[in-house]
Design a protein around this motif. Structure first.
Motif, PDB file in Angstrom:
ATOM      1  N   MET B 146      -2.255   1.748   1.852  1.00 48.33           N
ATOM      2  CA  MET B 146      -3.659   2.007   2.159  1.00 48.33           C
ATOM      3  C   MET B 146      -4.228   3.069   1.224  1.00 48.33           C
ATOM      4  O   MET B 146      -5.348   2.960   0.749  1.00 48.33           O
ATOM      5  CB  MET B 146      -3.809   2.489   3.606  1.00 48.33           C
ATOM      6  CG  MET B 146      -3.728   1.382   4.641  1.00 48.33           C
ATOM      7  SD  MET B 146      -3.869   2.076   6.286  1.00 48.33           S
ATOM      8  CE  MET B 146      -4.087   0.578   7.251  1.00 48.33           C
ATOM      9  N   ILE B 151      -8.321   3.523   1.042  1.00 49.06           N
ATOM     10  CA  ILE B 151      -8.827   3.376   2.408  1.00 49.06           C
ATOM     11  C   ILE B 151      -8.879   4.735   3.100  1.00 49.06           C
ATOM     12  O   ILE B 151      -7.942   5.533   2.990  1.00 49.06           O
ATOM     13  CB  ILE B 151      -7.943   2.376   3.180  1.00 49.06           C
ATOM     14  CG1 ILE B 151      -8.235   0.973   2.666  1.00 49.06           C
ATOM     15  CG2 ILE B 151      -8.189   2.461   4.677  1.00 49.06           C
ATOM     16  CD1 ILE B 151      -7.168  -0.014   2.983  1.00 49.06           C
ATOM     17  N   THR B 153     -10.675   5.052   6.474  1.00 44.76           N
ATOM     18  CA  THR B 153     -10.777   4.901   7.935  1.00 44.76           C
ATOM     19  C   THR B 153     -10.126   3.587   8.361  1.00 44.76           C
ATOM     20  O   THR B 153     -10.185   2.584   7.650  1.00 44.76           O
ATOM     21  CB  THR B 153     -12.248   4.882   8.378  1.00 44.76           C
ATOM     22  OG1 THR B 153     -12.947   3.927   7.584  1.00 44.76           O
ATOM     23  CG2 THR B 153     -12.892   6.243   8.244  1.00 44.76           C
ATOM     24  N   VAL B 154      -9.503   3.622   9.555  1.00 44.86           N
ATOM     25  CA  VAL B 154      -8.768   2.457  10.041  1.00 44.86           C
ATOM     26  C   VAL B 154      -9.141   2.179  11.494  1.00 44.86           C
ATOM     27  O   VAL B 154      -9.299   3.095  12.299  1.00 44.86           O
ATOM     28  CB  VAL B 154      -7.240   2.706   9.948  1.00 44.86           C
ATOM     29  CG1 VAL B 154      -6.467   1.563  10.563  1.00 44.86           C
ATOM     30  CG2 VAL B 154      -6.823   2.897   8.513  1.00 44.86           C
ATOM     31  N   ILE B 180      -6.207   9.663   6.051  1.00 49.48           N
ATOM     32  CA  ILE B 180      -6.761   8.429   6.616  1.00 49.48           C
ATOM     33  C   ILE B 180      -6.941   8.638   8.119  1.00 49.48           C
ATOM     34  O   ILE B 180      -6.040   9.151   8.789  1.00 49.48           O
ATOM     35  CB  ILE B 180      -5.818   7.235   6.361  1.00 49.48           C
ATOM     36  CG1 ILE B 180      -5.650   7.034   4.852  1.00 49.48           C
ATOM     37  CG2 ILE B 180      -6.347   5.973   7.012  1.00 49.48           C
ATOM     38  CD1 ILE B 180      -4.563   6.055   4.487  1.00 49.48           C
ATOM     39  N   VAL B 182      -7.807   7.205  12.033  1.00 49.94           N
ATOM     40  CA  VAL B 182      -7.940   6.065  12.939  1.00 49.94           C
ATOM     41  C   VAL B 182      -9.207   6.305  13.755  1.00 49.94           C
ATOM     42  O   VAL B 182      -9.255   7.213  14.585  1.00 49.94           O
ATOM     43  CB  VAL B 182      -6.715   5.952  13.872  1.00 49.94           C
ATOM     44  CG1 VAL B 182      -6.897   4.805  14.849  1.00 49.94           C
ATOM     45  CG2 VAL B 182      -5.455   5.748  13.057  1.00 49.94           C
ATOM     46  N   ALA B 209     -10.376  -0.473   6.940  1.00 49.91           N
ATOM     47  CA  ALA B 209      -9.302  -1.445   7.133  1.00 49.91           C
ATOM     48  C   ALA B 209      -8.979  -1.553   8.620  1.00 49.91           C
ATOM     49  O   ALA B 209      -9.331  -0.679   9.406  1.00 49.91           O
ATOM     50  CB  ALA B 209      -8.063  -1.011   6.369  1.00 49.91           C
ATOM     51  N   LEU B 211      -5.745  -2.371  11.400  1.00 43.70           N
ATOM     52  CA  LEU B 211      -4.313  -2.535  11.595  1.00 43.70           C
ATOM     53  C   LEU B 211      -4.115  -3.313  12.893  1.00 43.70           C
ATOM     54  O   LEU B 211      -4.559  -2.871  13.953  1.00 43.70           O
ATOM     55  CB  LEU B 211      -3.624  -1.171  11.686  1.00 43.70           C
ATOM     56  CG  LEU B 211      -2.141  -1.209  12.043  1.00 43.70           C
ATOM     57  CD1 LEU B 211      -1.344  -1.916  10.962  1.00 43.70           C
ATOM     58  CD2 LEU B 211      -1.597   0.194  12.241  1.00 43.70           C
ATOM     59  N   TYR B 236      -4.309  -5.307   7.995  1.00 47.56           N
ATOM     60  CA  TYR B 236      -2.866  -5.097   7.904  1.00 47.56           C
ATOM     61  C   TYR B 236      -2.184  -5.601   9.164  1.00 47.56           C
ATOM     62  O   TYR B 236      -2.723  -5.495  10.259  1.00 47.56           O
ATOM     63  CB  TYR B 236      -2.552  -3.603   7.728  1.00 47.56           C
ATOM     64  CG  TYR B 236      -2.897  -3.079   6.358  1.00 47.56           C
ATOM     65  CD1 TYR B 236      -4.196  -2.704   6.067  1.00 47.56           C
ATOM     66  CD2 TYR B 236      -1.929  -2.967   5.366  1.00 47.56           C
ATOM     67  CE1 TYR B 236      -4.525  -2.227   4.797  1.00 47.56           C
ATOM     68  CE2 TYR B 236      -2.247  -2.490   4.102  1.00 47.56           C
ATOM     69  CZ  TYR B 236      -3.545  -2.124   3.827  1.00 47.56           C
ATOM     70  OH  TYR B 236      -3.868  -1.667   2.592  1.00 47.56           O
TER      71      TYR B 236
END
Lengths: 345, 377
Positions: B146, B151, B153-154, B180, B182, B209, B211, B236
């Motif tokens: 990532m 990237i 933010t997830v 990164i 979440v 992205a 997950l 992902y």
């Protein structure tokens, strides 16, 4: 939370609610005619969707062989019954042949059709035929001889049938899920909402099935006989309505609607061999809202379940099932307060 | 007198039979039915291919179905230690079942080779060794990838069970260390008919992205739901989703997805210098010969690796004690802790007294779905 989110959630909730409504209607139907709380209702959904999925791969689904085995058992039982009552070998053989004829024909057709890779609609029709044929057989094998037992015994049998059907589902379809191709590949943009062909089909099919059921019960002699059995078994029997026939017909309808529901949701989600249970359970929650007797309330309840589920997943996805199944508590409290104590049958 | 005589003869016969009891007994508890059967069945398929002897000793394998049910798992484990007197417990593949089995293993002082990456409280895993990579080793690989992709933010969409939770717990700090965040976490269950609402909420949070933490074909539905909501970022998937079923059910919607995996399932694409390549191929070739091309998967490879580590540890333990005894079980545990670097199909293991996870951080391989097949990134 703006208008577009609300409208998407509404559509999602209504779509799922429509399928739960079909489950709820079946649960009410089966309970009112036979007093069976039919837990395996959802299994027909999974069987319907997965049988089609296996047809799609060009193989013969395991459900075909199960149908054949069950039909043979039913034929043997029917022949024995006839022999005990009439002591007539020819008659017994004829009785066996009568029970075996339709399922055997469906099986033969399926085995022949599977490798030919016919179109989606032909395979869908075959899947519905196979799963519908299960209905009366399940009734014959599991419930018919217990028709006069208490609701509790019938419930326990239902749990057994549920486990048997889930286990067989794992054997036939494997542990992994399938997703069926969509029946109508169209996408309509209505503002923020993307209306997919399959969603339109779900809505239309549910409405059509409900209207058909309503017409069936209010217009046809057969439907009225079922209704009579639901209102008073003994009375109906005295009037010449066969309660066994009514039971088989009810289960055939339940299986038919289950299989159709499976075809409806097959393209919108991944269906696993055990997916049916939760779908059936949510239909059951809806049926309980209708007191296991009112079709319209069950249908409305199912839509509520669908909507609550959809909005619940948005706000608190970790507690979604908790929220959905807690719904049943206030309904039970309200029902017991407003209807008072009813007598145990 | 006659009775006594025959009694004596049978006792003598029993005594003669006694050495046969010293076979190495392995109790395997796997979810052959229930929600995790997609993981348990392939693992069992590999166990069927195991050799019948280990270090010259006869191998007795007892496989029981735990139905993905923790209670059944405990029952199986208790049966293994009291009735079968096993030397090793293997299982379960399902995290919620593997955890209570670890309790029985510790209590009875029996080595457990766990086929699931389950977190145990400190000190509770003295007898438990894990075959799969820890989620943090895999999270390390995902986070590194990532970071390379820029990237920041997830969004997290995971199973509402122990697997989903432990991923969230392992992934969040590892990601934060690398800048990164979440920004949204939603849950779903495998049998849900729709995840539209969760996908909607995640996409409206607009992360770079997503997950998805799910297993097998169950990982396809959330993936499709997110794609359907016009999510343009990268998606992902975790190592439990690294099976053909993801592509089979997901179709063109999972195209371009990144999946983290152990090296075993992509052995043929690995460079020759990769330490696991040869071992992984020796897993894949016989397995696919028995169960068809493309049938290789993460879980069967764990079962394969379990045999590999036993093959190395059993001769060490045999020097100290006889199978079927408490001493043998303790010797086996010591052997696992001291045998050092062991190359298995899924990477390189190095169990020590304090670390029963063992995989090195380089284990995770990121695969990309290209034209319905895996491509090593």
């Amino acid at each position: 939370m703006d208008f577009s989110i609300v409208s998407i959630l509404l559509l999602d909730g209504l779509t799922n609610g429509a399928v739960y409504a079909l489950m709820g209607l079946c649960t009410v139907l089966v309970f009112s005619v036979t007093r069976v709380i039919f837990i395996p209702q959802g299994e027909f959904v999974a069987y319907g969707a997965l049988t089609l999925a296996i047809f799609q791969t060009g193989r013969v689904p395991g459900t075909v062989w199960l149908l054949l085995i069950m039909a043979t058992l039913v034929a043997l039982l029917d022949a024995r019954l006839h022999w005990q009552q009439h002591r007539n070998a020819v008659g017994a053989l004829a009785a066996a042949a009568r029970s075996l004829a339709i399922p055997a024909a469906i099986c033969a057709l399926s085995v022949w059709a599977a490798p030919q890779q016919f179109g989606l609609l032909v395979q869908a029709a075959l899947s519905v035929a196979i799963v519908t044929a299960f209905g009366p057989m399940v009734y014959r094998l599991a419930y018919q001889s217990l028709a006069d037992a208490s609701s509790l015994v019938l419930l326990i049998v239902s749990v057994g049938v549920h486990f048997a059907m889930t286990g067989l589902g794992l054997l036939f379809f494997g542990a992994e899920g399938y997703r069926n191709p969509t029946f109508w590949d169209v996408r309509i943009n209505l503002g923020p909402v993307l209306l997919k062909g399959q969603v339109i089909i779900i809505g239309a099919a549910t409405l059509a099935l409900m209207v058909l059921m309503w017409q069936f019960f209010s217009r046809t002699l057969y439907g009225k006989a079922l209704q009579a059995t639901a209102i008073n078994r003994l009375g109906a029997r005295l009037m010449g309505v066969s309660t066994i026939g009514a039971g088989r017909a009810t289960f055939a309808m339940a299986a038919l609607i289950g299989a159709l529901s499976g075809l409806l949701i097959g393209p919108t989600t991944t269906v696993f061999y055990d997916s049916g249970f939760l779908i059936g359970l949510k239909g059951f929650v809806a049926a309980v809202m209708g007191g296991l007797q009112s079709f319209p309330v069950a249908a409305i309840g199912a839509v509520c379940v669908g909507l609550v589920e959809s909005f619940g997943s948005f706000w608190a996805s970790a507690f979604k099932e908790v929220i959905v199944f807690t719904l049943v508590l206030p309904v039970l409290v309200w029902r017991s307060l407003s209807h008072g104590q009813s007598e145990e049958h | 007198m006659q009775v006594l005589k025959s009694l004596a003869t049978s006792l003598a016969a029993l005594a003669l039979c006694a050495p046969a009891l010293a076979d190495i007994t392995i109790g395997v508890s796997l979810p052959l039915t229930g929600p995790a059967s997609g993981l348990g069945i392939p693992a069992n398929n590999e166990i069927k291919l195991w050799p019948t002897t280990i270090a010259g000793e006869k191998l007795k394998v007892v496989v029981l179905d735990d139905a993905t049910d923790p209670t059944t798992g405990i029952k199986n484990a208790k049966r293994f230690v009291t009735d079968d007197k096993v030397d090793v417990i293997i299982g379960s593949v399902a995290t919620p079942v593997a955890i209570p089995i670890a309790g029985v293993a510790a209590e009875s002082e029996t080595v457990q080779l766990m086929l699931s990456p389950a977190e145990l409280p400190a000190g509770k895993d003295a007898w438990t060794f894990r075959m799969p990579q820890s989620n943090s080793v895999m999270a390390h690989a995902i986070v590194a990838h990532m970071k390379k992709q820029g990237i920041k933010t997830v969004g997290f969409l995971g199973y509402t069970d122990a697997y989903g939770e432990s991923w969230l717990r392992d992934f969040t700090p590892e990601a934060e260390k690398n800048g990164i965040k979440v920004i949204a976490a939603e849950r779903f269950a495998r049998a849900d008919t729709s995840v539209t609402a969760q996908a909607l909420k995640l996409v409206s949070a607009n992360p770079d992205a997503m997950l998805i933490v799910a297993s097998g074909s169950g990982a396809a539905m959330p993936h499709k739901a997110i794609v359907e909501r016009d999510f343009k970022g990268k998606i992902y998937q975790t190592h439990a989703a690294a099976s053909r079923d993801l592509v089979r059910v997901g179709g063109k919607d999972v195209e371009g997805a990144f999946v983290v995996s152990g090296p075993a399932v992509v052995a043929d694409q690995l460079p020759d210098s990769h330490p696991s390549k040869k071992v992984a191929l020796s897993f894949i070739v016989p397995y696919e010969k028995a169960y068809g091309a493309g049938s290789r998967n993460q879980f069967a490879a764990h079962a394969f690796d379990a045999f590999l580590v036993l093959e190395k540890a059993v001769p060490m333990a045999l020097k100290k004690a006889k199978p079927g005894t408490r001493e043998f079980r303790a010797a086996l545990r010591d052997a696992f802790e001291t045998m050092g670097r062991t190359v298995v199909a899924h990477g390189v293991l190095n169990w020590t007294h304090d670390d029963h996870w063992g995989y090195t951080l380089e284990t995770g391989v990121i695969l990309k779905v290209v034209n319905g097949d895996w491509k090593v990134e």
